[in-house]
Write a protein that holds these residues in place. Sequence first.
Motif, PDB file in Angstrom:
ATOM      1  N   SER A  39      60.535  34.015  49.057  1.00  0.00           N
ATOM      2  CA  SER A  39      60.438  35.070  50.062  1.00  0.00           C
ATOM      3  C   SER A  39      61.514  36.147  49.899  1.00  0.00           C
ATOM      4  CB  SER A  39      60.488  34.480  51.469  1.00  0.00           C
ATOM      5  OG  SER A  39      61.701  33.783  51.670  1.00  0.00           O
ATOM      6  N   THR A  43      60.669  40.060  48.994  1.00  0.00           N
ATOM      7  CA  THR A  43      61.167  41.202  49.759  1.00  0.00           C
ATOM      8  C   THR A  43      61.702  42.286  48.831  1.00  0.00           C
ATOM      9  OG1 THR A  43      61.699  39.778  51.641  1.00  0.00           O
ATOM     10  CG2 THR A  43      62.820  41.912  51.542  1.00  0.00           C
ATOM     11  N   LYS A  44      62.384  41.892  47.773  1.00  0.00           N
ATOM     12  CA  LYS A  44      62.885  42.867  46.794  1.00  0.00           C
ATOM     13  C   LYS A  44      61.725  43.611  46.135  1.00  0.00           C
ATOM     14  CE  LYS A  44      67.235  40.618  45.670  1.00  0.00           C
ATOM     15  NZ  LYS A  44      68.107  40.156  44.589  1.00  0.00           N
ATOM     16  N   VAL A  46      58.710  44.077  47.387  1.00  0.00           N
ATOM     17  CA  VAL A  46      58.103  44.921  48.413  1.00  0.00           C
ATOM     18  C   VAL A  46      58.913  46.202  48.616  1.00  0.00           C
ATOM     19  CG1 VAL A  46      57.636  45.073  50.900  1.00  0.00           C
ATOM     20  CG2 VAL A  46      56.865  43.079  49.591  1.00  0.00           C
ATOM     21  N   LEU A  47      60.210  46.090  48.704  1.00  0.00           N
ATOM     22  CA  LEU A  47      61.045  47.274  48.903  1.00  0.00           C
ATOM     23  C   LEU A  47      60.932  48.239  47.732  1.00  0.00           C
ATOM     24  CD1 LEU A  47      64.214  45.634  50.489  1.00  0.00           C
ATOM     25  CD2 LEU A  47      62.474  47.028  51.639  1.00  0.00           C
ATOM     26  N   THR A  58      53.706  45.034  52.631  1.00  0.00           N
ATOM     27  CA  THR A  58      54.489  43.971  53.250  1.00  0.00           C
ATOM     28  C   THR A  58      54.527  42.723  52.373  1.00  0.00           C
ATOM     29  OG1 THR A  58      52.593  43.010  54.391  1.00  0.00           O
ATOM     30  CG2 THR A  58      53.788  44.773  55.548  1.00  0.00           C
ATOM     31  N   VAL A  59      55.441  41.835  52.691  1.00  0.00           N
ATOM     32  CA  VAL A  59      55.513  40.547  51.994  1.00  0.00           C
ATOM     33  C   VAL A  59      54.204  39.784  52.166  1.00  0.00           C
ATOM     34  CG1 VAL A  59      56.697  38.312  51.941  1.00  0.00           C
ATOM     35  CG2 VAL A  59      58.028  40.410  52.138  1.00  0.00           C
TER      36      VAL A  59
END
Length: 92
Positions: A39, A43-44, A46-47, A58-59
């Motif tokens: 997770s 997130t990395k 996704v950003l 989004t994740v």
Amino acid sequence: MEGDFETQTERRLATIWADVLKLDKVSRDQDFFVLGGDSLLATKVVLEARRIWNIDFTVRVLIDTPALADLAERIDGLARRDNGTLASHDPA
């Protein structure tokens, strides 16, 4: 990153995955989580995708679509919806 990629989005996403996962090579049929993603790493990704493609990403999208080629297709769809452009034409 060279490989069996069909779109610019696949190539760009593979580069992001390889960087985040610290791998030399990623293929279009590989699964982010099978490659060692979690997770925090998701997130990395996704950003970075939000920054590159300027999309609402989004994740959850990555969790629901963990294969690189399928995710690239989703990103292209989100980019068309959010920006009125095709993500595969973005520079690498």
